[in-house]
Scaffold this motif. Structure first.
Motif, PDB file in Angstrom:
ATOM      1  N   ARG A  40      44.170  27.240  36.899  1.00 14.34           N
ATOM      2  CA  ARG A  40      43.923  28.351  37.807  1.00 14.34           C
ATOM      3  C   ARG A  40      43.666  29.644  37.023  1.00 14.34           C
ATOM      4  O   ARG A  40      42.773  30.420  37.366  1.00 14.34           O
ATOM      5  CB  ARG A  40      45.096  28.535  38.763  1.00 14.34           C
ATOM      6  CG  ARG A  40      44.874  29.673  39.768  1.00 14.34           C
ATOM      7  CD  ARG A  40      45.978  29.770  40.796  1.00 14.34           C
ATOM      8  NE  ARG A  40      45.888  28.699  41.783  1.00 14.34           N
ATOM      9  CZ  ARG A  40      46.687  27.656  41.853  1.00 14.34           C
ATOM     10  NH1 ARG A  40      47.696  27.527  40.982  1.00 14.34           N
ATOM     11  NH2 ARG A  40      46.544  26.723  42.767  1.00 14.34           N
ATOM     12  N   GLY A  41      44.431  29.859  35.976  1.00 13.17           N
ATOM     13  CA  GLY A  41      44.200  31.029  35.128  1.00 13.17           C
ATOM     14  C   GLY A  41      42.841  30.986  34.467  1.00 13.17           C
ATOM     15  O   GLY A  41      42.131  32.004  34.398  1.00 13.17           O
ATOM     16  N   VAL A  42      42.438  29.801  34.000  1.00 19.03           N
ATOM     17  CA  VAL A  42      41.115  29.645  33.397  1.00 19.03           C
ATOM     18  C   VAL A  42      40.020  29.905  34.427  1.00 19.03           C
ATOM     19  O   VAL A  42      39.002  30.532  34.137  1.00 19.03           O
ATOM     20  CB  VAL A  42      40.968  28.236  32.790  1.00 19.03           C
ATOM     21  CG1 VAL A  42      39.529  27.960  32.387  1.00 19.03           C
ATOM     22  CG2 VAL A  42      41.881  28.080  31.583  1.00 19.03           C
ATOM     23  N   ALA A  43      40.231  29.416  35.653  1.00 17.63           N
ATOM     24  CA  ALA A  43      39.228  29.607  36.712  1.00 17.63           C
ATOM     25  C   ALA A  43      39.071  31.080  37.071  1.00 17.63           C
ATOM     26  O   ALA A  43      37.959  31.548  37.332  1.00 17.63           O
ATOM     27  CB  ALA A  43      39.620  28.793  37.943  1.00 17.63           C
ATOM     28  N   ILE A  44      40.165  31.811  37.086  1.00 18.40           N
ATOM     29  CA  ILE A  44      40.084  33.250  37.378  1.00 18.40           C
ATOM     30  C   ILE A  44      39.308  33.969  36.280  1.00 18.40           C
ATOM     31  O   ILE A  44      38.443  34.813  36.547  1.00 18.40           O
ATOM     32  CB  ILE A  44      41.497  33.834  37.533  1.00 18.40           C
ATOM     33  CG1 ILE A  44      42.180  33.255  38.788  1.00 18.40           C
ATOM     34  CG2 ILE A  44      41.451  35.362  37.626  1.00 18.40           C
ATOM     35  CD1 ILE A  44      43.635  33.651  38.927  1.00 18.40           C
ATOM     36  N   PHE A  45      39.619  33.626  35.031  1.00 17.65           N
ATOM     37  CA  PHE A  45      38.906  34.231  33.903  1.00 17.65           C
ATOM     38  C   PHE A  45      37.433  33.839  33.927  1.00 17.65           C
ATOM     39  O   PHE A  45      36.553  34.644  33.600  1.00 17.65           O
ATOM     40  CB  PHE A  45      39.563  33.793  32.594  1.00 17.65           C
ATOM     41  CG  PHE A  45      39.111  34.574  31.403  1.00 17.65           C
ATOM     42  CD1 PHE A  45      38.886  35.940  31.466  1.00 17.65           C
ATOM     43  CD2 PHE A  45      38.913  33.947  30.188  1.00 17.65           C
ATOM     44  CE1 PHE A  45      38.473  36.668  30.369  1.00 17.65           C
ATOM     45  CE2 PHE A  45      38.497  34.652  29.077  1.00 17.65           C
ATOM     46  CZ  PHE A  45      38.275  36.018  29.166  1.00 17.65           C
ATOM     47  N   ASP A  46      37.146  32.587  34.318  1.00 18.69           N
ATOM     48  CA  ASP A  46      35.765  32.126  34.431  1.00 18.69           C
ATOM     49  C   ASP A  46      35.003  32.933  35.470  1.00 18.69           C
ATOM     50  O   ASP A  46      33.831  33.276  35.267  1.00 18.69           O
ATOM     51  CB  ASP A  46      35.750  30.647  34.807  1.00 18.69           C
ATOM     52  CG  ASP A  46      34.351  30.123  35.073  1.00 18.69           C
ATOM     53  OD1 ASP A  46      33.666  29.742  34.113  1.00 18.69           O
ATOM     54  OD2 ASP A  46      33.942  30.099  36.261  1.00 18.69           O
ATOM     55  N   SER A 111      33.112  28.591  41.510  1.00 17.86           N
ATOM     56  CA  SER A 111      34.198  29.122  40.689  1.00 17.86           C
ATOM     57  C   SER A 111      35.414  29.463  41.551  1.00 17.86           C
ATOM     58  O   SER A 111      36.559  29.270  41.131  1.00 17.86           O
ATOM     59  CB  SER A 111      33.717  30.360  39.925  1.00 17.86           C
ATOM     60  OG  SER A 111      34.710  30.831  39.044  1.00 17.86           O
ATOM     61  N   VAL A 112      35.180  29.959  42.747  1.00 21.24           N
ATOM     62  CA  VAL A 112      36.277  30.259  43.673  1.00 21.24           C
ATOM     63  C   VAL A 112      36.986  28.971  44.099  1.00 21.24           C
ATOM     64  O   VAL A 112      38.214  28.933  44.234  1.00 21.24           O
ATOM     65  CB  VAL A 112      35.752  31.030  44.899  1.00 21.24           C
ATOM     66  CG1 VAL A 112      36.851  31.203  45.934  1.00 21.24           C
ATOM     67  CG2 VAL A 112      35.194  32.385  44.478  1.00 21.24           C
ATOM     68  N   VAL A 113      36.207  27.895  44.289  1.00 19.56           N
ATOM     69  CA  VAL A 113      36.804  26.600  44.627  1.00 19.56           C
ATOM     70  C   VAL A 113      37.721  26.124  43.504  1.00 19.56           C
ATOM     71  O   VAL A 113      38.797  25.566  43.751  1.00 19.56           O
ATOM     72  CB  VAL A 113      35.700  25.551  44.907  1.00 19.56           C
ATOM     73  CG1 VAL A 113      36.294  24.153  45.011  1.00 19.56           C
ATOM     74  CG2 VAL A 113      34.966  25.892  46.199  1.00 19.56           C
ATOM     75  N   CYS A 114      37.313  26.351  42.270  1.00 19.23           N
ATOM     76  CA  CYS A 114      38.149  25.965  41.124  1.00 19.23           C
ATOM     77  C   CYS A 114      39.444  26.765  41.084  1.00 19.23           C
ATOM     78  O   CYS A 114      40.463  26.275  40.579  1.00 19.23           O
ATOM     79  CB  CYS A 114      37.373  26.160  39.818  1.00 19.23           C
ATOM     80  SG  CYS A 114      35.981  25.024  39.611  1.00 19.23           S
ATOM     81  N   ILE A 115      39.426  27.981  41.612  1.00 21.49           N
ATOM     82  CA  ILE A 115      40.659  28.766  41.690  1.00 21.49           C
ATOM     83  C   ILE A 115      41.569  28.219  42.783  1.00 21.49           C
ATOM     84  O   ILE A 115      42.782  28.090  42.611  1.00 21.49           O
ATOM     85  CB  ILE A 115      40.336  30.251  41.951  1.00 21.49           C
ATOM     86  CG1 ILE A 115      39.549  30.844  40.779  1.00 21.49           C
ATOM     87  CG2 ILE A 115      41.619  31.059  42.174  1.00 21.49           C
ATOM     88  CD1 ILE A 115      39.085  32.270  41.011  1.00 21.49           C
ATOM     89  N   ALA A 116      40.964  27.886  43.932  1.00 19.67           N
ATOM     90  CA  ALA A 116      41.759  27.379  45.054  1.00 19.67           C
ATOM     91  C   ALA A 116      42.295  25.984  44.790  1.00 19.67           C
ATOM     92  O   ALA A 116      43.409  25.653  45.196  1.00 19.67           O
ATOM     93  CB  ALA A 116      40.917  27.392  46.331  1.00 19.67           C
TER      94      ALA A 116
END
Length: 203
Positions: A40-46, A111-116
Motif C-alpha cells: 500500500r505504501g508503494v502504491a501511494i508513492f507510485d 494505481s488507486v486500485v493498487c492502493i485499495a
C-alpha cells in the motif's frame, strides 16, 4: 470410569492440537498484514510518481508543440522561421509525449486500485507491462530530439550543418527545456517500473 478417562484424553489431545495451530495462523496473518502495508505504501508513492511524470510529459509536449520563432529579414516578405514541425524528430516528440501523457492519466485509476487492494497482483502486473512500453516510447522520443538539439547548438562541421541557436536563441531554449522535461518523465517512469517490481516480489 473407563469411559470418562477416554473422554478426558481426547479433549486434551484436541486442545493441544488447537494450541499448536494458533501461533502458525497468527504468523501467517501478521505476514499478510505486513506485505499489505508495504504494498500500500508503494502504491501511494507510485501514484505520486505517476502524477509527477504525467505533469513533466505534459509540460514537455506543450512546450515543444508551441515552439516557433521568426526572424525578420529586411522586410516582412523575407523572413526566417523555425518551428518544431519543420523537423520530423520534434514532430515525433510531440506525438509520442502526447501518448505518454494520455497513458499516465488513464493509468491513475489502476494505481488507486493498487492502493485499495494492495495484495492484488493483476493490476500491478498490468501497470508494469504498460509502464515498460511507455518508457521505451518516451526514451526514443527524448533521445532523438536530444540529438537534434545538440546539432542545433553545436552543428556538425563534417556534414556542413551549421548551428542555428545563435540566430534562433528562443527556439533552442524552449526545445532544450522540453527535452529536459521529457527525460525527467523517463526517469520517473523507470523508477515506477522498478518500484512495482519490488512490490510484486515482496511476500
Amino acid at each position: 470410569m473407563e469411559k470418562s478417562e477416554a473422554t478426558t484424553i481426547e479433549i486434551g489431545e484436541t486442545s493441544r492440537e488447537s494450541k499448536g495451530k494458533t501461533p502458525l495462523l497468527a504468523e501467517v496473518e501478521q505476514t499478510a498484514r505486513t506485505a499489505g502495508s508495504y504494498r500500500r505504501g508503494v502504491a501511494i508513492f507510485d501514484l505520486i510518481l505517476r502524477v509527477s511524470a504525467a505533469t513533466s510529459a505534459l509540460a514537455a509536449t506543450i512546450t515543444m508543440g508551441t515552439t516557433e520563432q521568426t526572424l525578420p529579414f529586411f522586410t516582412q516578405f523575407f523572413q526566417f522561421q523555425a518551428s518544431y514541425d519543420d523537423l520530423p524528430a520534434f514532430t515525433f516528440f510531440v506525438i509520442a509525449l502526447s501518448i505518454v501523457t494520455g497513458y499516465l492519466v488513464l493509468s491513475v485509476p489502476f494505481s488507486v486500485v493498487c492502493i485499495a487492494q494492495p495484495l492484488a497482483a493483476v493490476p500491478r502486473l498490468l501497470l508494469i507491462v504498460c509502464d515498460t512500453l511507455t518508457v521505451t516510447l518516451a526514451t526514443a522520443a527524448a533521445s532523438s530530439s536530444a540529438a537534434i538539439v545538440y546539432l542545433a547548438h553545436n552543428g556538425n562541421a563534417d556534414a556542413n550543418w551549421l548551428a542555428i541557436c545563435q540566430q534562433f536563441g528562443d527556439f533552442c531554449q524552449r526545445v532544450s527545456g522540453a527535452v529536459v522535461a521529457s527525460f525527467v518523465a523517463v526517469a520517473l517512469l523507470i523508477f515506477m517500473v522498478a518500484l512495482s517490481a519490488l512490490a510484486l516480489r515482496k511476500r
